[in-house]
Enzyme design. Sequence first.
Site, PDB file in Angstrom:
ATOM      1  N   GLY A 122       8.095   7.388  -2.307  1.00 46.56           N
ATOM      2  CA  GLY A 122       8.739   7.183  -1.011  1.00 46.56           C
ATOM      3  C   GLY A 122       9.082   5.736  -0.706  1.00 46.56           C
ATOM      4  N   ILE A 123       8.824   5.350   0.528  1.00 44.33           N
ATOM      5  CA  ILE A 123       9.217   4.024   1.017  1.00 44.33           C
ATOM      6  C   ILE A 123       8.465   2.918   0.261  1.00 44.33           C
ATOM      7  CG2 ILE A 123       9.129   2.508   3.041  1.00 44.33           C
ATOM      8  CD1 ILE A 123       9.594   5.092   4.763  1.00 44.33           C
ATOM      9  N   THR A 179       0.853  -1.198   0.000  1.00 41.56           N
ATOM     10  CA  THR A 179       0.000   0.000   0.000  1.00 41.56           C
ATOM     11  C   THR A 179       0.892   1.252   0.000  1.00 41.56           C
ATOM     12  OG1 THR A 179      -0.191   0.234   2.415  1.00 41.56           O
ATOM     13  CG2 THR A 179      -1.749  -1.276   1.327  1.00 41.56           C
ATOM     14  N   GLY A 180       0.355   2.325  -0.592  1.00 36.72           N
ATOM     15  CA  GLY A 180       1.125   3.583  -0.637  1.00 36.72           C
ATOM     16  C   GLY A 180       2.384   3.430  -1.463  1.00 36.72           C
ATOM     17  N   ALA A 181       2.231   2.849  -2.673  1.00 37.60           N
ATOM     18  CA  ALA A 181       3.417   2.472  -3.462  1.00 37.60           C
ATOM     19  C   ALA A 181       3.789   3.493  -4.529  1.00 37.60           C
ATOM     20  CB  ALA A 181       3.186   1.103  -4.101  1.00 37.60           C
ATOM     21  N   SER A 182       3.098   4.643  -4.551  1.00 33.50           N
ATOM     22  CA  SER A 182       3.361   5.586  -5.644  1.00 33.50           C
ATOM     23  C   SER A 182       4.630   6.410  -5.414  1.00 33.50           C
ATOM     24  CB  SER A 182       2.159   6.529  -5.821  1.00 33.50           C
ATOM     25  OG  SER A 182       1.932   7.264  -4.636  1.00 33.50           O
ATOM     26  N   SER A 222       6.724   3.624  12.996  1.00 30.83           N
ATOM     27  CA  SER A 222       7.611   4.776  13.210  1.00 30.83           C
ATOM     28  C   SER A 222       8.194   4.734  14.623  1.00 30.83           C
ATOM     29  CB  SER A 222       6.790   6.067  13.059  1.00 30.83           C
ATOM     30  OG  SER A 222       7.459   7.156  13.640  1.00 30.83           O
ATOM     31  N   TYR A 259      -0.317  11.048  15.173  1.00 34.78           N
ATOM     32  CA  TYR A 259       0.552  10.150  14.393  1.00 34.78           C
ATOM     33  C   TYR A 259       1.221   9.131  15.325  1.00 34.78           C
ATOM     34  CZ  TYR A 259       4.321   8.751  11.218  1.00 34.78           C
ATOM     35  OH  TYR A 259       5.198   8.019  10.442  1.00 34.78           O
TER      36      TYR A 259
HETATM   37  P1  NAD Z   1       5.070   9.497   1.549  1.00 34.70           P
HETATM   38  O1  NAD Z   1       4.164  10.593   1.959  1.00 34.70           O
HETATM   39  O2  NAD Z   1       6.203   9.785   0.627  1.00 34.70           O
HETATM   40  O3  NAD Z   1       4.223   8.289   0.915  1.00 34.70           O
HETATM   41  C1  NAD Z   1       3.053   7.845   1.521  1.00 34.70           C
HETATM   42  C2  NAD Z   1       2.306   6.961   0.556  1.00 34.70           C
HETATM   43  O4  NAD Z   1       1.076   6.565   1.183  1.00 34.70           O
HETATM   44  C3  NAD Z   1       1.939   7.657  -0.739  1.00 34.70           C
HETATM   45  O5  NAD Z   1       2.109   6.743  -1.808  1.00 34.70           O
HETATM   46  C4  NAD Z   1       0.455   7.986  -0.558  1.00 34.70           C
HETATM   47  O6  NAD Z   1      -0.254   8.031  -1.769  1.00 34.70           O
HETATM   48  C5  NAD Z   1       0.012   6.802   0.268  1.00 34.70           C
HETATM   49  N1  NAD Z   1      -1.229   7.056   0.980  1.00 34.70           N
HETATM   50  C6  NAD Z   1      -1.499   8.052   1.861  1.00 34.70           C
HETATM   51  N2  NAD Z   1      -2.774   7.952   2.292  1.00 34.70           N
HETATM   52  C7  NAD Z   1      -3.297   6.864   1.676  1.00 34.70           C
HETATM   53  C8  NAD Z   1      -4.575   6.242   1.699  1.00 34.70           C
HETATM   54  N3  NAD Z   1      -5.567   6.724   2.439  1.00 34.70           N
HETATM   55  N4  NAD Z   1      -4.770   5.147   0.937  1.00 34.70           N
HETATM   56  C9  NAD Z   1      -3.774   4.641   0.154  1.00 34.70           C
HETATM   57  N5  NAD Z   1      -2.552   5.190   0.088  1.00 34.70           N
HETATM   58  C10 NAD Z   1      -2.328   6.294   0.835  1.00 34.70           C
HETATM   59  O7  NAD Z   1       5.591   8.877   2.905  1.00 34.70           O
HETATM   60  P2  NAD Z   1       6.732   7.819   3.245  1.00 34.70           P
HETATM   61  O8  NAD Z   1       7.766   8.530   3.990  1.00 34.70           O
HETATM   62  O9  NAD Z   1       7.097   7.007   2.063  1.00 34.70           O
HETATM   63  O10 NAD Z   1       5.905   6.943   4.308  1.00 34.70           O
HETATM   64  C11 NAD Z   1       5.604   5.569   4.143  1.00 34.70           C
HETATM   65  C12 NAD Z   1       5.326   4.981   5.513  1.00 34.70           C
HETATM   66  O11 NAD Z   1       6.502   5.120   6.321  1.00 34.70           O
HETATM   67  C13 NAD Z   1       4.201   5.687   6.267  1.00 34.70           C
HETATM   68  O12 NAD Z   1       3.409   4.730   6.940  1.00 34.70           O
HETATM   69  C14 NAD Z   1       4.942   6.558   7.263  1.00 34.70           C
HETATM   70  O13 NAD Z   1       4.182   6.812   8.409  1.00 34.70           O
HETATM   71  C15 NAD Z   1       6.157   5.699   7.547  1.00 34.70           C
HETATM   72  N6  NAD Z   1       7.277   6.453   8.121  1.00 34.70           N
HETATM   73  C16 NAD Z   1       7.921   7.392   7.392  1.00 34.70           C
HETATM   74  C17 NAD Z   1       8.955   8.113   7.981  1.00 34.70           C
HETATM   75  C18 NAD Z   1       9.743   9.159   7.247  1.00 34.70           C
HETATM   76  O14 NAD Z   1      10.570   9.837   7.864  1.00 34.70           O
HETATM   77  N7  NAD Z   1       9.558   9.329   5.946  1.00 34.70           N
HETATM   78  C19 NAD Z   1       9.313   7.867   9.312  1.00 34.70           C
HETATM   79  C20 NAD Z   1       8.621   6.921  10.027  1.00 34.70           C
HETATM   80  C21 NAD Z   1       7.601   6.213   9.412  1.00 34.70           C
END
Ligand code: NAD
Length: 239
Positions: free
Chosen positions: A13-14, A8-11, A136, A149
């Site tokens: 970042g992580i 999920t959320g694959a577009s 996190s 959060y």
């Molecule tokens: P990001 O904002 O770059 O990406 C988030 C992704 O989640 C996007 O693809 C977005 O489209 C998707 N998304 C958001 N809401 C959604 C929904 N309702 N339904 C489906 N998709 C949804 O963030 P990231 O940094 O890649 O975060 C990924 C995960 O890592 C998150 O769970 C975040 O809490 C966690 N995280 C990130 C960090 C950091 O520093 N970046 C630190 C701790 C945890």
Amino acid sequence: MNKTALITGASRGIGKAIAKEFAIQGYDLYLICVSSIELLKEYALELEQAHGIRCLAIQADMGHYDDVAKVFEQIPTLDVLINNAGISYVGLLSDMTPNEWHKVMHTNLDACFYTSKLAIPLMLKSHNGRIINISSVWGNVGASMEVAYSTSKGGVNTFTKALAKELAPSNIQVNAIACGLIDTDMNKCFSPEDLDAVTAEIPADRMGSPEEIARLAYQLATAPTYLTGQILTIDGGWT
Ligand code: NAD
């Protein structure tokens, strides 16, 4: 037959990095995003062509059960579920509206319930499965200005530990990755100066990369099955 993973959320970042790692390792993929479906479709095609896998891009809001149920109607088998979609909210709790609170909970925590509920029957059929939740460090220790959060990720951690106990007899492992500061768009709300100040507190003296989290996610997906119910913190020694 290739193994399958849903991310999920694959577009971006992580999640995007995890998708690439699993594609390299020969998994067929279901990739979900909430709003950037054209971008995600392009990425899915790129992964298919580069790695000879099958990759389906699906638009769905993981915070809505009906959307999640429609996603699972398209999935006959599943080996790995990665709950990565998440949103942050930075601000004082007293300034937060109830709707903003609920959106964070729906997206970060309820989604893990929705996807797991629907993935478990598929995994039970093969007596095999891995659920990996992207959490996190704030779920471990809590952060000022990020109370909702932190609460949602604390919930993800406990969800992980409890579900791991429930599913261990069925050979389904449930673990979480508690990320520190990772270099993605999620942190674009902070100024470069703020990010430098935080980075100065991290013993590794840098942010983590999405690719490092992706590698750990794959390692968890292939770790000995006796490893379950764990929250693996990856934060450069920060917390
Ligand atoms: P990001 O904002 O770059 O990406 C988030 C992704 O989640 C996007 O693809 C977005 O489209 C998707 N998304 C958001 N809401 C959604 C929904 N309702 N339904 C489906 N998709 C949804 O963030 P990231 O940094 O890649 O975060 C990924 C995960 O890592 C998150 O769970 C975040 O809490 C966690 N995280 C990130 C960090 C950091 O520093 N970046 C630190 C701790 C945890």
